[in-house]
Design an enzyme around this catalytic site. Sequence first.
Site, PDB file in Angstrom:
ATOM      1  N   TRP A 234      -6.983  -7.148  11.456  1.00 45.36           N
ATOM      2  CA  TRP A 234      -5.879  -6.987  10.497  1.00 45.36           C
ATOM      3  C   TRP A 234      -5.406  -5.535  10.390  1.00 45.36           C
ATOM      4  CZ3 TRP A 234     -10.058 -10.187   9.722  1.00 45.36           C
ATOM      5  CH2 TRP A 234      -9.775 -11.551   9.743  1.00 45.36           C
ATOM      6  N   HIS A 235      -5.293  -4.870  11.551  1.00 48.05           N
ATOM      7  CA  HIS A 235      -4.807  -3.493  11.589  1.00 48.05           C
ATOM      8  C   HIS A 235      -3.604  -3.335  12.522  1.00 48.05           C
ATOM      9  CE1 HIS A 235      -9.130  -1.946  10.485  1.00 48.05           C
ATOM     10  NE2 HIS A 235      -8.516  -2.528   9.476  1.00 48.05           N
TER      11      HIS A 235
ATOM     12  N   HIS B  79      -9.875   3.102  10.648  1.00 53.24           N
ATOM     13  CA  HIS B  79      -9.248   2.051   9.849  1.00 53.24           C
ATOM     14  C   HIS B  79      -8.007   2.648   9.203  1.00 53.24           C
ATOM     15  CE1 HIS B  79     -12.832  -0.915   9.507  1.00 53.24           C
ATOM     16  NE2 HIS B  79     -12.975  -0.151  10.572  1.00 53.24           N
ATOM     17  N   PRO B  80      -6.888   1.924   9.194  1.00 50.25           N
ATOM     18  CA  PRO B  80      -5.608   2.570   8.863  1.00 50.25           C
ATOM     19  C   PRO B  80      -5.336   2.804   7.394  1.00 50.25           C
ATOM     20  CG  PRO B  80      -5.256   0.264   9.397  1.00 50.25           C
ATOM     21  CD  PRO B  80      -6.710   0.541   9.674  1.00 50.25           C
ATOM     22  N   GLN B  81      -6.077   2.156   6.477  1.00 43.36           N
ATOM     23  CA  GLN B  81      -5.719   2.249   5.069  1.00 43.36           C
ATOM     24  C   GLN B  81      -5.585   3.698   4.605  1.00 43.36           C
ATOM     25  OE1 GLN B  81      -6.945   0.318   0.816  1.00 43.36           O
ATOM     26  NE2 GLN B  81      -8.672   0.853   2.109  1.00 43.36           N
TER      27      GLN B  81
ATOM     28  N   THR C 290       0.828  -1.200   0.000  1.00 43.60           N
ATOM     29  CA  THR C 290       0.000   0.000   0.000  1.00 43.60           C
ATOM     30  C   THR C 290       0.865   1.254   0.000  1.00 43.60           C
ATOM     31  OG1 THR C 290      -1.602  -1.258   1.313  1.00 43.60           O
ATOM     32  CG2 THR C 290      -1.971   1.111   1.095  1.00 43.60           C
TER      33      THR C 290
ATOM     34  N   GLU D 297       9.488  -6.353  -4.956  1.00 45.20           N
ATOM     35  CA  GLU D 297       8.281  -6.977  -4.407  1.00 45.20           C
ATOM     36  C   GLU D 297       8.395  -8.501  -4.497  1.00 45.20           C
ATOM     37  OE1 GLU D 297       5.087  -8.446  -2.890  1.00 45.20           O
ATOM     38  OE2 GLU D 297       5.567  -6.313  -2.657  1.00 45.20           O
ATOM     39  N   ALA D 298       8.120  -9.178  -3.367  1.00 42.78           N
ATOM     40  CA  ALA D 298       8.256 -10.629  -3.314  1.00 42.78           C
ATOM     41  C   ALA D 298       7.166 -11.351  -4.098  1.00 42.78           C
ATOM     42  CB  ALA D 298       8.245 -11.099  -1.862  1.00 42.78           C
TER      43      ALA D 298
ATOM     44  N   MET E  96     -11.386  -2.959   2.125  1.00 43.40           N
ATOM     45  CA  MET E  96     -11.445  -1.732   1.329  1.00 43.40           C
ATOM     46  C   MET E  96     -12.063  -0.541   2.034  1.00 43.40           C
ATOM     47  SD  MET E  96     -12.338  -3.544  -2.339  1.00 43.40           S
ATOM     48  CE  MET E  96     -13.429  -4.756  -1.598  1.00 43.40           C
TER      49      MET E  96
END
Length: 606
Positions: free
Chosen positions: A540-541, A585-587, A47, A66-67, A138
């Site tokens: 998941w944050h 939310h962190p996005q 991100t 990027e893996a 999202m």
Amino acid sequence: MFFSFAAAVVFAGALVPLSPAVPLRVRADQVGTGDAKFDYVVIGGGTAGLTIAARLAEFASVAVIEAGGYYETDYGNASVVPLLSLTGIDVIDPSEAFPHRPEIDWELLTEPQTNAGNRRVHYAQGKTLGGSSALNTMSYVRSSASAYQRWADLAGDSSYTFDNLLPYFKKSVRLTPPNLQKRNAVNATPEYDPNSFGSGSPLDVSWNNWVDPTISWLAKSLQAIGLVVNPKGWSSGDLNGGSWVPSTIDPAHATRESSQTSFLDYATGNTQLVVYPHSQATKILFDGTTATGVSVNTDGTVYTLSANKEVILSAGVFHSPQMLMVSGIGPKSTLEANNIPVIADLPGVGQNLRDPISVNVAHFVSTPNAQGIVANPATQPEALRQYQEEAAGPYSSAAGYISYERLTDELRSTLSDSTRAALAALPSDSPEVQFIAGTFLWTNGSAMGSMSATICNTFSRGSVTISSASISDAPVIDLGWFSDPADGDVLVAGLKRSRQAWASEPAQSISLGAEVIPGDSVATDEQLLEFVKANANMIWHPSSTCSMGKEGDKDAVVDSGARVFGVQGLRVVDISIFPFSLPGHPQASVYMIAEKIADAIKKGAQ
């Protein structure tokens, strides 16, 4: 979260996303191979990584390591279709029996959580271009103005106040107003402040083109107990009341918008950004204390990408501290125990991990929901037609309705003195509990409605460390769940508040019988706490393992410019530098921080 994936997965293979004819891909001349020199080398195409890389590539030579590859190819419709972000992404299974998808997930397992039933948690993290923006649900939710003021105070930098950050929030998004015709729900009209958004960024933000009927009723139940609609929504610095959630969805096609489909596609068409996919950064290279490049392994071929100016580490909350440590930056005792030469003794690397946790209250309901519609052979064909032809209907829908609240006086009085003191130390307008209205199918196919309570301020702290000097060995992760009793106290209060919402007239009008989760037999505070510890899960944050702060602070790893203390030419730019777990939310804040630091670098280079 309690979800049944089975129904969605049955139909996932039949879906053909309504998307542009040919997704933009990195040009052949933009795929890197072998030794090379760039102004900036970015570790991680997630991100933040793709966002900052795209912005730096506007004025400099940039490489991204990027893996993973392209999630659309590696994971298909589950990673593209909005509804499937809730029901089809099987890798978010937190149990040890999680499905193995090494092409898009790092497959991390935590240490046993001693205060949460000794559970080892699978923590899904995106190993793909787009990172976790390719796997998340999202939601686009900024934090509160008071939280950013707290960030500014901890960093000693007033540029982190909400008003000063707003230009970067606006720069990182392109807003499309809600399509009320497609939403077709009179009681679900989003309220928002258009002045809080921009119009030119590659990243699309919009509202669902369909509203789940069950969530509409649960939204009413939250409003009925006093969590009124916030007239400015979740982008103006006020997290109070309720709002329909904007999402990173391309509204014209109702497909996922990630940093790959937005910033990488933009950079591919407008810059000379070079991408090294399926490539593992193994170590940051130094000349003394100055970062000079990155050692990379692509299918067994090892080479060096040199950075004329800076290395930007954007490997995420678990891998960024790991990369620092294997490269010689971290707690001296940890480095020496793994025979790693010490370049900078930074005790805070990998410390201060904050992981918000959540618990559900659920009932069977009489109202239809998206999962039930697409699982029913009688209604699925029309839902598929709506999605393919109109970019609408259940498949187009992801995030729904969220409310934020400070605990009521009644519930606050049930907390321990120490928990009340911990909450009192936070800003007076800081939300304490988040409520997410949700819906899913039970194992027998029956529709369920859920009200989840999530702590907004995580008092417990975990850690990330290493077991060897090799980046190939997974980081050692201790989430630290319930290491501070305040988190359990607040979640118990949040569970009680969720039950109050379910007791309201709107919720009772759709409820079919008694509470299913946790069930009426879970009644006393002791039973509620036992249930919370046994059933709470992450949302998941996770954040804060390379915390921003002032030099000398015990947890501080980077300064307010994201520069790593004790070395030169190295920054960390991802969620790991948040100094604490932001409410919300962190996005949205991850995109913002990448924009902010890219701008600072650009100004410094002029």
